[in-house]
Design an enzyme around this catalytic site. Sequence first.
Site, PDB file in Angstrom:
ATOM      1  N   ASP A  18      34.444  41.534  52.668  1.00  0.00           N
ATOM      2  CA  ASP A  18      34.627  42.191  53.333  1.00  0.00           C
ATOM      3  C   ASP A  18      33.834  43.590  53.876  1.00  0.00           C
ATOM      4  O   ASP A  18      33.683  44.419  52.831  1.00  0.00           O
ATOM      5  CB  ASP A  18      36.029  42.183  53.878  1.00  0.00           C
ATOM      6  N   HIS A 161      35.774  44.190  48.603  1.00  0.00           N
ATOM      7  CA  HIS A 161      35.597  44.671  49.164  1.00  0.00           C
ATOM      8  C   HIS A 161      34.412  45.022  48.361  1.00  0.00           C
ATOM      9  O   HIS A 161      34.010  45.900  47.779  1.00  0.00           O
ATOM     10  CB  HIS A 161      35.974  45.532  49.990  1.00  0.00           C
TER      11      HIS A 161
END
Length: 209
Positions: A18, A161
């Site tokens: 993400d 991430h």
Amino acid sequence: SAEPTQTPRPKAVAITFDDGPSTVNTPKILATLKKYNAHATFFVVGERVASGADVLKQEIEQGCEIANHSWDHANLSKLSMKKVNKQFNKTAKAVKEATGGYEVDLLRPPYGAISDKMRKKFEHPMVIWSIDTLDWKYLNAKKEIKLIKKEVSDGDIILMHDIHAPTVKTVEKIIPWLIENGYDVLTVSELMERKGIKMKDGKVYASGK
């Protein structure tokens, strides 16, 4: 896109990232994925797309998947459907322009926050996760690797991430470990196809189980 393996391994997971693209960290993650013939899904934030266009093109070239993480990391559950759609469409348009035509279909709502309205009216599948590495919190590859090894099982969707440098190290270590332990490392769409799950608009998917 190339098949990850000629003969599928007995188990499979999807690794997802993400908040990117990061022009610093994402290329390093892509290098590891390429080394092991693994794929991942990158949930990108729209306002970062133009500056990371080359990174997105590399993701596509390697058979990875680009998906939508809103325009500016908004909490979509607090917005009207009109604004939710705007967040999705603006990001999808940016990706299409940056890559020369790539069509984004999946959404991961920031914070995993999904309203009842979105479940009823949103016209794309939504993807959350079954393993959260908490890499944004720990910023510690050893902790993240330990957590994945302890929790992972067939069909998991793993959340990371690609904006955090320690995550690069996590990926370098965990991908060969997963492969050695009988897992194919796939995109979300590949995992769902492998598991015979047809993704539907407005539905929320946390794993391929």
